[in-house]
Design an enzyme around this catalytic site. Structure first.
Site, PDB file in Angstrom:
ATOM      1  N   HIS A  65       9.706  22.925 -16.746  1.00  0.00           N
ATOM      2  CA  HIS A  65      10.494  21.732 -17.026  1.00  0.00           C
ATOM      3  C   HIS A  65      11.926  22.117 -17.352  1.00  0.00           C
ATOM      4  O   HIS A  65      12.205  23.248 -17.736  1.00  0.00           O
ATOM      5  CB  HIS A  65       9.894  20.937 -18.191  1.00  0.00           C
ATOM      6  N   CYS A 196      11.772  23.176 -29.191  1.00  0.00           N
ATOM      7  CA  CYS A 196      11.884  24.182 -28.142  1.00  0.00           C
ATOM      8  C   CYS A 196      13.239  24.014 -27.470  1.00  0.00           C
ATOM      9  O   CYS A 196      13.930  23.026 -27.716  1.00  0.00           O
ATOM     10  CB  CYS A 196      10.743  24.062 -27.129  1.00  0.00           C
TER      11      CYS A 196
END
Length: 677
Positions: A65, A196
């Site tokens: 992603h 993240c």
């Protein structure tokens, strides 16, 4: 807005064997449906994200992603691999691959949908339904949340599998005396932060994993997800009442000081996904032993992402860049207003009376006076803002008050730009020194509001008025007089130096130092300072214009992405946005940067030699009417652009021929060996 995922974005027979091939296969589906505008650029962003940390998860899941400027809308593609693809998960290859594409400015609503998917991936029934799906449309509906996962059918009560003897009634036991009611102990409470680098998937999966593990262990877990859509702070009462803290993160935890003084476990985000029960047990053990984290001092904004080994020089550069970055909008607003006022009303407009006392709606001179006086007010904030935000970069918000005070004093004593820069550094240093002093707990609440502003402002004022200010003011006057007297060879040499600085790091620290030097001269303009401003802006326009010209003339030397960037670089260069050349320099710094510096030096030297002047601190070609000697000014820019473009084409051409020669050499050498044999 299209649906996040459709049947066309699902591949239940993904044949790719590597993670790069899998990402390409799924990305091609996105590109075919207009969700991705530049396939190669998007795949480069996916690879860059993958390089930060593998995206494989336990349970056979891969979630490549990224956020990318090449994505038109939030999109999800799903592939199922029969043989499995290695995404770096500890337990082996992944058979369920989700490619998540978020636009660079992805909105919070769709990012919340992506976070919901990430949480679903922790549900075995969800992943099981995807593994058993036979058609793309139902799989897409399941991922969107339109189709529920299969549950055991309702109806008959559960079958009793106990042995027959277990069904026989047992004699009722003797009634026991009722126990005295005992107070229910409060459950152990944990607050957690998950984050993240992208903030799309791992952030929310770690949150879901910790919450589930907490339920299984009888522990209350409250998670704050610091994702790319921003973050909602935990209730301060929850934080205050928490018995322990878990940080599962791969980027800096924001506002970490909120959790100081509590038992803390600090790990990477994947640990929050893969071993949440261990983390919960570890923080409970720390609480039992009485281990607490050390108090955390609020980190200055420019130090929040600093590497552990950053030296003083690196931190100093970041502090100065903080002040300059906040100063630039004031410079642009005030400087352009003043320049427009001169263009409309002439250079004597600075002697016009106050528009508060005298203003004629139909008189162009009155409007010019209005522009000049508003611009002067905006420009008057330049030095205080510079000083205030240098101090802010060093010591966070407590540095603002003494920084602004020191900057205002620098203006009062005519210390100018240099005085403001020094005042900001002094203010930040004073506040940092005060923050290191241990104070009784009863005083901590009033330190940032009363004590620090009071003491730091008094110290900075004393130093600026009585110790440092006068020598700095004398230095500023000497520099101004030197600029005023620049003629001939000296002016050309200065133009070369400024041109080299503007083009060396393309918007970085040296570029900003040269720009700030020029802008500082506009506070008290004279012939020399106006020439410096003209040379700096002209040189700063050269790198993007040169890259745009080079990609137009010899496009085959550049990639498709670079050719596309070249089209945008025309506008960026014309607007004096030197950063437009950064994509080219990042891809090939050893050829692009020297070529850009050569062109910038030529333009800076010519601008000074021609005697071009500029009162506007920004604007590029859009402020040409405000430039003294505009035609030769444009000639200087064109000359530098031509030099840089020719050099970069030459250097890239030599590199291409060298690589071709190296590729041919083994074949020729092999032929010679065979002939000799």
């Amino acid at each position: 807005m299209s649906e996040l995922i459709t049947a066309e974005l699902v591949d239940l027979d993904l044949s790719a064997e590597t993670k790069d091939a899998a990402a390409r296969s799924l990305a091609e589906r996105m590109a075919a449906h207009g969700r991705v505008t530049d396939l190669e650029g998007f795949l480069a962003d996916v690879a860059a994200r993958e390089a930060q940390m593998p995206t494989g998860l336990d349970g056979g899941i891969g979630i490549p992603h990224c956020r990318s400027a090449h994505v038109t809308e939030p999109t999800l593609a799903f592939g199922r691999s029969a043989s499995g693809i290695d995404f770096g998960a500890p337990d082996g290859p992944a058979d369920l691959i989700f490619l998540i594409a978020a636009p660079a400015g992805g909105d919070a609503d769709h990012l919340s949908i992506l976070s919901t998917l990430a949480r679903h991936l922790m549900d075995d029934s969800f992943t099981g339904a995807l593994r058993s799906a036979t058609e793309a449309a139902p799989a897409a509906a399941l991922i969107r949340g339109d189709a529920p996962t299969e549950e055991p059918p309702p109806g008959e009560p559960p079958t009793d599998t106990r042995p027959a003897s277990a069904h026989e009634p047992e004699p009722a036991p003797e009634p026991a005396p009722a126990p005295k009611p005992q107070p229910t102990p409060a459950p152990f409470r944990i607050v957690a932060i998950t984050s993240c680098p992208t903030g799309i998937a791992h952030t929310y999966m770690a949150a879901e994993s910790l919450e589930k593990a907490g339920q299984a262990a009888g522990v209350e877990v409250f998670v704050e997800t610091q994702g790319s859509a921003g973050f909602k702070r935990l209730d301060p009462r929850l934080v205050a009442d928490a018995d322990g803290v878990i940080f599962a993160h791969d980027v800096e935890v924001r506002e970490k000081e909120r959790f100081a003084g509590k038992p803390t476990v600090d790990v990477g985000v994947k640990a929050g996904i893969n071993r949440p029960a261990e983390l919960i047990a570890e923080v409970r053990q720390k609480a039992e032993r009485g281990e607490v984290a050390a108090p955390v001092r609020a980190t200055a904004p420019m130090d929040k992402d600093a590497a552990t080994g950053d030296g003083f020089a690196t931190r100093l550069r970041k502090w100065l860049m903080t002040g300059v970055s906040y100063m630039v909008p004031f410079v642009a607003a005030g400087g352009l207003l003043i320049a427009l006022a001169f263009a409309i009303g002439g250079y004597t407009i600075n002697k016009a009376p106050s528009v508060a006392d005298h203003f004629l709606w139909t008189d162009a001179t009155s409007w010019a006076a209005l522009l000049f006086q508003v611009g002067t007010v905006a420009f008057g904030f330049l030095v205080p803002v510079l000083a205030g935000f240098i101090a802010y970069g060093m010591a966070d918000r407590p540095g603002l008050v003494p920084g602004f005070v020191g900057g205002a004093i620098a203006l009062t004593i005519n210390a100018g730009f240099l005085g403001g820069l020094i005042a900001g550094l002094i203010a930040g240093a004073v506040v940092m020194a005060i923050q290191r002093v241990a104070v009784p707990p009863v005083l901590r609440g009033i330190m940032p509001v009363v004590v620090i502003p009071l003491i730091s402002s008094a110290l900075v004022g004393f130093l600026m008025f009585l110790v440092i200010g006068k020598p700095v003011a004398a230095l500023q006057k000497g520099l101004t007089d030197w600029l005023s007297g620049l003629t001939g060879a000296n002016a050309i040499i200065l133009g070369v130096i400024l041109g080299l600085m503007m083009c060396f790091d393309l918007g970085g620290p040296l570029n900003k130092v040269a720009y700030a030097f020029a802008v500082g001269g506009l506070a008290n303009p004279n012939e020399g300072s106006l020439k410096v401003m003209a040379a700096v802006m002209a040189a700063g326009m050269v790198p993007p214009l040169a890259m745009a010209l080079a990609t137009t003339v010899r496009g085959r030397l550049f990639t498709k992405t670079e050719r596309d960037n070249g089209k945008a670089a025309w506008v960026l260069g014309a607007s004096f946005i030197t950063e437009g050349a950064i994509p080219f320099a990042a891809a090939d710094p050893l050829r692009v940067i020297p070529a850009a510096m050569a062109g910038g030096a030529v333009t800076g030297a010519l601008s000074m030699a021609f005697g071009c002047t500029l009162r506007a601190p920004h604007g590029g070609i859009f402020v040409v009417p405000l430039i003294g000697q505009p035609f030769v000014y444009l000639l200087a820019i064109a000359a530098g652009t031509g030099v840089s473009a020719a050099l970069v084409i030459l250097l890239k051409g030599l590199g291409t021929r060298r690589r071709a020669g190296a590729a041919d050499a083994p074949a020729d050498g092999g032929a010679e060996v065979k002939a000799a044999a």
